[in-house]
Design an enzyme around this catalytic site. Structure first.
Site, PDB file in Angstrom:
ATOM      1  N   ASP A   1      -4.869  -0.748  -2.572  1.00 24.82           N
ATOM      2  CA  ASP A   1      -6.024  -1.578  -2.261  1.00 24.82           C
ATOM      3  C   ASP A   1      -5.604  -3.020  -1.942  1.00 24.82           C
ATOM      4  OD1 ASP A   1      -9.058  -1.929  -2.460  1.00 24.82           O
ATOM      5  OD2 ASP A   1      -8.364  -3.410  -3.910  1.00 24.82           O
TER       6      ASP A   1
ATOM      7  N   GLU B   1      -4.085  -0.852   2.520  1.00 20.54           N
ATOM      8  CA  GLU B   1      -5.322  -1.347   3.110  1.00 20.54           C
ATOM      9  C   GLU B   1      -5.115  -2.790   3.570  1.00 20.54           C
ATOM     10  OE1 GLU B   1      -9.978  -2.168   1.844  1.00 20.54           O
ATOM     11  OE2 GLU B   1      -8.327  -2.809   0.557  1.00 20.54           O
TER      12      GLU B   1
ATOM     13  N   GLY C   1     -22.834   8.978 -13.171  1.00 22.03           N
ATOM     14  CA  GLY C   1     -22.372  10.068 -14.023  1.00 22.03           C
ATOM     15  C   GLY C   1     -21.362  11.014 -13.413  1.00 22.03           C
TER      16      GLY C   1
END
Length: 619
Positions: free
Chosen positions: A329, A358, A162
């Site tokens: 990424d 990365e 959440g």
């Protein structure tokens, strides 16, 4: 009757034909005046749209090319935006058999002043990495969203908990107060996957913020509020793959949009295959074209429309959200030529912008291959200003636990840093002790607070830009072996009713308060100390479990202010002779403790406490 018939015939000429083409979406939905990238290729998707001819009428905007693929539901429409075009919305009509078959609105916007000259992050900054779903829940009403595949379940370590953009916005003062100047959230874009969607790396819409995180407008508001508090936003971008639930997968724009679309082939993860002069072509192809997992279809960036789509998507987010940086990424997994073109396009548009890739390798030669300025034997010309320093990351964690010896103790770290000669610009690397894909350092050290503080001191004082992982300041631990859902634990106080609150500093154990205070003092000091940003680094061979280095201006022999760092990893205090550091330390010199301001008179020796960092400012 003849008049009525004529009117009907005239109206029918402009009415949409039965079963006419439709426009479901145009991406990007807007662009800006004054961009260097002023030829924008629009992806137009809708049933039968390839049978139409696009038409628009807006001063300063012209359609200069239209391309079709093997899918009749797509058009790629290139528009040229003149520098004197006027901002505003206008329609693009799609004509079929002389009739307007479909219409869709498009918009031009004025750029923010100084947008092209924005400053990215660099060694002056410190990056705070958060997993948004696990950081703070500012809006419980969006925890679960009707129609999306995965609902919230905080009891499940691998489920959605959440956390959202609203929660991050509420804690910007906390982040700034801890001394951090950049915020890197893991991906905020839509991940409508049936499971594990919280982590964000299986994106299902590249132009939409996940509704369980907030909206695009909320993302923009986060960026503006962060900037007002001295914090830049580093967006996590994925170029290598999408989520299997992406809307493309229901209707691929072209057959070659995805690598290996007919048979699942997993990547071999052999990063060296790109640079290896002996690598079999099959191994190199499998690394680049194989899928990460079945839930992450691998994108084929050799397709020119897809390549332009991804480049424009990046530019669109930088301009829309006012970004100061990008973390890219799975960097080396994408097509090599595309990676060069993508990074160059971004820096052509924003010369002072920052990007970090990365490349998860402990081999510095592999990482250095991708940094801007590297002359590579294979001819690849990289444009990435920065890379994540995985080699130092691995060496640091190893050095903290390895027994003393010829090649033990600090030696792996000392010798890894010596490999900086491989990098065109080692000062632009991003250094870190942990991230969202590793076990937390505190767990790796089996709860040893002293060694943890030593590692944090190294992170804050070595060359490069430090990246810190949320929650470690209050010693979030998780398992020693990697378990993603557990290491990405909820930040205490991020949810109503939490027993402890890291943001308010209440309900924390004594060790947690100590660690939080240490990080606050360390990075606040770093923020105001220019020598830690751009000073040279001279390190000395570790001895007796102590690693000493200096950050200073000019050459090692130059006189002037410096910062002395002495890191003791052993269980006992160590008396360090100071004569070997003569270029920086002189007998009778008065130093000052970096974090406490206490003055220290230096003699012939310095006692470094057990499992501790001594940080001194020298005149």
């Amino acid at each position: 009757m003849r008049v009525l018939l004529a009117c009907c015939l005239w109206l029918s000429a402009f009415a949409p034909a039965a079963h006419a083409a439709q426009v479901e979406r145009i991406e990007p939905a807007n662009w800006w005046i004054g961009m260097r990238h002023d030829r924008v290729e629009l992806l137009v998707h809708g049933e039968g749209i390839a049978a139409t001819t696009p038409r628009l009428s807006h001063a300063g905007v012209a359609i200069v090319d239209v391309q079709k693929t093997d899918n009749p539901n797509y058009l790629f429409v290139t528009v040229q935006v003149a520098g004197n075009a006027k901002p505003g919305a206008f329609d693009i009509d799609f004509i079929e058999a002389g009739r307007i078959a479909a219409t869709h609105s498009w918009r031009l916007d004025a750029r923010e002043p100084g947008s092209a000259q924005r400053r990215g992050f660099d060694a002056r900054d410190a990056i705070y990495l958060v997993t948004p779903d696990r950081f703070a829940n500012g809006d419980p009403s969006n925890d679960s969203v009707a129609g999306m595949k995965e609902a919230a379940n905080r009891a499940d370590p691998n489920g959605r908990h959440g956390g959202d953009i609203a929660g991050i916005r509420k804690q910007l003062d906390y982040i700034a107060g801890m001394g951090f100047t950049q915020l890197w959230p893991t991906p905020l874009l839509e991940n409508d996957q049936p499971a594990y969607s919280y982590h964000g790396y299986a994106i299902t819409d590249l132009y939409r913020t996940d509704p369980r995180m907030g909206s695009n407008e909320d993302f923009v508001a986060l960026s503006r509020e962060a900037k007002a508090k001295g914090i830049g936003i580093v967006m996590d971008i994925v170029l290598n793959h999408i989520g299997s639930g992406h809307w493309w997968m229901r209707d691929l724009p072209a057959k070659d949009w995805i690598n290996r679309p007919d048979e699942y082939v997993e990547t071999n993860h052999r990063r060296t295959a790109i640079q290896d002069p002996h690598a079999a072509p099959e191994d190199r192809a499998r690394f680049v074209e194989g899928w990460f997992v079945k839930a992450m279809p691998d994108l084929n960036q050799r397709n020119p429309q897809l390549a332009r789509y991804l480049i424009q998507n990046t530019l669109w987010w930088i301009e829309t959200a006012g970004l100061s940086g990008i973390r890219e990424d799975t960097f080396g997994y994408a097509d090599t030529r595309f990676l060069s073109d993508w990074a160059k396009a971004v820096l052509d548009e924003y010369p002072g912008f920052s990007m970090v890739g990365e490349e998860w390798s402990n081999n510095p030669a592999v990482v250095a291959h991708w940094q801007r300025g590297k002359a590579n034997p294979d001819g690849h010309v990289p444009h990435m200003p920065s890379m994540m320093d995985f080699p130092v990351h691995v060496a640091l964690r190893d050095a903290l636990l390895r027994p003393e010896g010829w090649d033990g103790g600090w030696m792996p770290l000392y010798e890894m840093l010596a490999n900086d000669f491989l990098y065109p610009d080692p000062g632009r690397l991003v250094v870190f002790a942990e991230n969202h894909d590793t076990s937390r350092l505190f767990a790796h050290l089996d709860g040893d607070l002293g060694l943890w503080k030593v590692a944090m001191a190294y992170l804050a004082t070595v060359r490069g830009t430090p990246q810190f992982f949320y929650g470690s300041e209050v010693l979030l631990r998780g398992p020693r072996e990697r378990s993603d859902g557990l290491l990405r634990a909820d930040m205490p106080g991020g949810w109503a009713g939490d027993a402890a609150d890291a943001f308010a500093g209440t309900g924390l154990a004594a060790a947690q308060r100590e660690a939080q205070a240490y990080i606050r003092a360390l990075f606040t000091w770093r923020k105001r100390t220019p020598l830690l940003h751009d000073g040279a680094l001279t390190h000395y061979t570790p001895a007796d479990g102590v690693y000493v280095y200096f950050r200073h201006a000019g050459t090692a022999a130059a006189t002037g202010p410096s910062v002395m760092v002495a890191l003791n990893r052993t269980d006992a205090p160590v008396t360090v002779p100071l004569a070997r550091f003569a270029p920086f330390v002189r007998t009778g010199m008065r130093a000052r403790g970096a974090l406490d301001g206490v003055e220290v008179d230096l003699g012939d020796t310095l006692v470094v406490p057990a499992k501790a960092a001594t940080l001194l400012e020298l005149p």
